[in-house]
Design an enzyme around this catalytic site. Structure first.
Site, PDB file in Angstrom:
ATOM      1  N   THR A  17       0.809  -1.221   0.000  1.00 12.69           N
ATOM      2  CA  THR A  17       0.000   0.000   0.000  1.00 12.69           C
ATOM      3  C   THR A  17       0.835   1.261   0.000  1.00 12.69           C
ATOM      4  O   THR A  17       0.483   2.262  -0.621  1.00 12.69           O
ATOM      5  CB  THR A  17      -0.917   0.005   1.250  1.00 12.69           C
ATOM      6  OG1 THR A  17      -1.796  -1.105   1.147  1.00 12.69           O
ATOM      7  CG2 THR A  17      -1.732   1.274   1.345  1.00 12.69           C
ATOM      8  N   SER A  62       1.441  -7.499  -1.301  1.00  9.23           N
ATOM      9  CA  SER A  62       2.161  -8.558  -0.592  1.00  9.23           C
ATOM     10  C   SER A  62       1.366  -9.856  -0.485  1.00  9.23           C
ATOM     11  O   SER A  62       1.915 -10.883  -0.099  1.00  9.23           O
ATOM     12  CB  SER A  62       2.614  -8.088   0.783  1.00  9.23           C
ATOM     13  OG  SER A  62       1.548  -8.099   1.701  1.00  9.23           O
ATOM     14  N   SER A  63       0.095  -9.832  -0.846  1.00  7.70           N
ATOM     15  CA  SER A  63      -0.667 -11.081  -0.888  1.00  7.70           C
ATOM     16  C   SER A  63      -0.099 -12.004  -1.967  1.00  7.70           C
ATOM     17  O   SER A  63      -0.384 -13.206  -1.963  1.00  7.70           O
ATOM     18  CB  SER A  63      -2.138 -10.806  -1.196  1.00  7.70           C
ATOM     19  OG  SER A  63      -2.586  -9.764  -0.383  1.00  7.70           O
ATOM     20  N   THR A  93       1.500  -4.843   4.077  1.00  9.63           N
ATOM     21  CA  THR A  93       1.315  -5.320   5.451  1.00  9.63           C
ATOM     22  C   THR A  93       0.732  -6.734   5.525  1.00  9.63           C
ATOM     23  O   THR A  93       0.942  -7.434   6.508  1.00  9.63           O
ATOM     24  CB  THR A  93       0.377  -4.369   6.231  1.00  9.63           C
ATOM     25  OG1 THR A  93      -0.866  -4.276   5.532  1.00  9.63           O
ATOM     26  CG2 THR A  93       0.987  -3.004   6.389  1.00  9.63           C
ATOM     27  N   ASP A  94      -0.001  -7.139   4.472  1.00  8.04           N
ATOM     28  CA  ASP A  94      -0.737  -8.402   4.573  1.00  8.04           C
ATOM     29  C   ASP A  94       0.147  -9.597   4.917  1.00  8.04           C
ATOM     30  O   ASP A  94      -0.223 -10.438   5.732  1.00  8.04           O
ATOM     31  CB  ASP A  94      -1.498  -8.684   3.265  1.00  8.04           C
ATOM     32  CG  ASP A  94      -2.678  -7.738   3.086  1.00  8.04           C
ATOM     33  OD1 ASP A  94      -3.015  -7.020   4.052  1.00  8.04           O
ATOM     34  OD2 ASP A  94      -3.246  -7.702   1.985  1.00  8.04           O
ATOM     35  N   THR A 170       2.755 -10.251  14.312  1.00 10.77           N
ATOM     36  CA  THR A 170       1.540 -10.670  13.618  1.00 10.77           C
ATOM     37  C   THR A 170       0.790  -9.404  13.206  1.00 10.77           C
ATOM     38  O   THR A 170       0.773  -8.434  13.960  1.00 10.77           O
ATOM     39  CB  THR A 170       0.645 -11.476  14.589  1.00 10.77           C
ATOM     40  OG1 THR A 170       1.367 -12.650  14.970  1.00 10.77           O
ATOM     41  CG2 THR A 170      -0.656 -11.904  13.984  1.00 10.77           C
ATOM     42  N   THR A 282      -0.597 -22.924  19.442  1.00  9.84           N
ATOM     43  CA  THR A 282      -1.922 -22.597  19.963  1.00  9.84           C
ATOM     44  C   THR A 282      -2.646 -21.567  19.092  1.00  9.84           C
ATOM     45  O   THR A 282      -2.021 -20.691  18.502  1.00  9.84           O
ATOM     46  CB  THR A 282      -1.832 -22.070  21.410  1.00  9.84           C
ATOM     47  OG1 THR A 282      -3.138 -21.624  21.819  1.00  9.84           O
ATOM     48  CG2 THR A 282      -0.864 -20.921  21.571  1.00  9.84           C
ATOM     49  N   GLN A 283      -3.963 -21.708  19.062  1.00 12.85           N
ATOM     50  CA  GLN A 283      -4.785 -20.702  18.359  1.00 12.85           C
ATOM     51  C   GLN A 283      -4.890 -19.410  19.159  1.00 12.85           C
ATOM     52  O   GLN A 283      -5.350 -18.396  18.639  1.00 12.85           O
ATOM     53  CB  GLN A 283      -6.207 -21.251  18.139  1.00 12.85           C
ATOM     54  CG  GLN A 283      -6.260 -22.417  17.196  1.00 12.85           C
ATOM     55  CD  GLN A 283      -7.646 -23.041  17.115  1.00 12.85           C
ATOM     56  OE1 GLN A 283      -8.559 -22.664  17.840  1.00 12.85           O
ATOM     57  NE2 GLN A 283      -7.800 -24.004  16.232  1.00 12.85           N
ATOM     58  N   CYS A 284      -4.525 -19.461  20.445  1.00 13.93           N
ATOM     59  CA  CYS A 284      -4.635 -18.252  21.280  1.00 13.93           C
ATOM     60  C   CYS A 284      -3.647 -17.197  20.805  1.00 13.93           C
ATOM     61  O   CYS A 284      -2.547 -17.517  20.360  1.00 13.93           O
ATOM     62  CB  CYS A 284      -4.307 -18.570  22.736  1.00 13.93           C
ATOM     63  SG  CYS A 284      -5.439 -19.734  23.474  1.00 13.93           S
TER      64      CYS A 284
END
Ligand code: ASP
Length: 347
Positions: A17, A62-63, A93-94, A170, A282-284
């Site tokens: 972007t 960036s995708s 950023t993606d 992330t 973990t998904q957390c």
């Protein structure tokens, strides 16, 4: 921050972007060339830095990033490593956190700053965050301590108010200017009126005397399985029998737990027995896998699943691609998955 000699920085423009422009017909943002970006940041000239640039022939959203693009960025850094004090990578950023994680593994013995940044609003827009991000990234790439040594010696993401370790980061927001976060690691610096480095959090390479060694091969034969209550045996077995697959990142519940159905444990065990490395994360957002806390996690560990501790999903998949790309045996890959190579996890 003290900079006595004029720092030389190489900017690597990949797209994203930050350098995009609106297509007059579709109104969608499209990657644009680097000169457009520079024209919109005249303040760069106020920095007394030597700044050179390299740009992707075709800047991308960036995708569309691939391991070949990571290799291209790594090659530019390797070819120019001695010539420059630091590197600023402009990136969408993606998938920025994937690139940051991948580069952290690919650039072994890195002892100079590689600062990745981008923006949520294109640089040509009045309220853009791109100008500030770019200038701050350049300043951080140039920063040296009182002994004239590089303050940052790792791959990091600079975004708005924070500098984060790349392989701990992330993307957390599609809208907010503070778009990144490390959920399991403190910031490397806070950006306010000044740049306040968090010295205790900075990575120092284990063998600083060794030269930079770049690893270009990332094995793509990996996949994620993201668990949810009710996931079907046929779906899990189908994914685990993907032809050629060599590594699986299993995204589990809480402290590393999965369903306790026998078919699930059997399917995972069969996979491990076929020489496929299965990593538990973990998904957390925050916290770590604790395989011995609950029976369900324990069964996965007994089936041969390796703990990814508090790895981000971006770091887990890229670390697996990297280790498999080194041509190691499944046992060796499992051992290294449990070991922090460049500050990516808390062991
Ligand atoms: N789609 C864009 C990209 O990742 C988003 C951004 O740069 O913020 O390239």
């Amino acid at each position: 921050m003290s900079v006595s000699s004029r720092p030389n920085i190489l900017m690597i423009y990949t797209g994203g972007t930050i350098g995009m422009k609106e297509n007059p017909e579709t109104k969608a943002l499209e990657p644009f060339d680097f000169n457009h970006l520079l024209e919109n940041v005249p303040k760069i000239k106020m920095l007394d830095f030597g700044i050179d640039s390299y740009q992707f022939e075709q800047p991308i959203d960036s995708s569309a990033m691939t391991p070949e693009h990571w290799a291209q960025i790594a090659k530019v850094i390797e070819d120019n490593y001695e010539k420059y004090d630091g590197f600023v990578v402009l990136h969408g950023t993606d998938t920025m956190a994937y690139t940051a994680s991948a580069l952290s593994f690919m650039l072994e013995n890195l002892a100079k700053p590689v600062i990745i940044t981008g923006s949520q609003l294109p640089i040509g827009e009045v309220r853009t965050d791109g100008e500030e991000n770019l200038i701050t990234a350049l300043q951080i790439a140039a920063a040296r301590d009182m002994n004239e040594e590089h303050i940052i010696r790792e791959v990091a993401i600079l975004f708005e108010n924070y500098l984060w370790r790349g392989n701990r980061s992330t993307k957390r927001s599609a809208d907010n200017f503070n778009a990144f976060k490390s959920n399991n690691y403190p910031e490397l610096a806070q950006i306010g009126l000044g740049i306040a480095f968090n010295r205790d959090a900075l990575w120092r390479c284990k063998n600083p005397e060794r030269p930079l060694k770049v690893h270009y091969t990332m094995d793509r034969n990996v996949l994620y399985i993201d668990l949810f209550p009710g996931i079907k045996e046929s779906v899990v077995r189908h994914m685990l029998s993907t032809p050629g697959i060599r590594g699986v990142v299993l995204k589990t519940f809480g402290a590393g737990n999965g369903p306790n159905d026998q078919w699930f444990i059997d399917a995972i065990k069969d996979t491990v027995d076929r020489g496929i490395v299965v990593v538990n994360i973990t998904q957390c957002n925050n916290g770590s896998v604790h395989p011995f806390r609950y029976v369900t996690g324990l069964e996965l560990a007994h089936a041969g699943v390796v703990s990814g501790h508090d790895l981000t999903s971006e770091a887990a998949i890229t670390k697996l691609m990297y280790l498999l790309g080194l041509g190691l045996s499944p046992e060796e890959v499992k051992n290294y998955m449990e070991y922090s190579l460049c500050g990516e996890m808390t062991c």
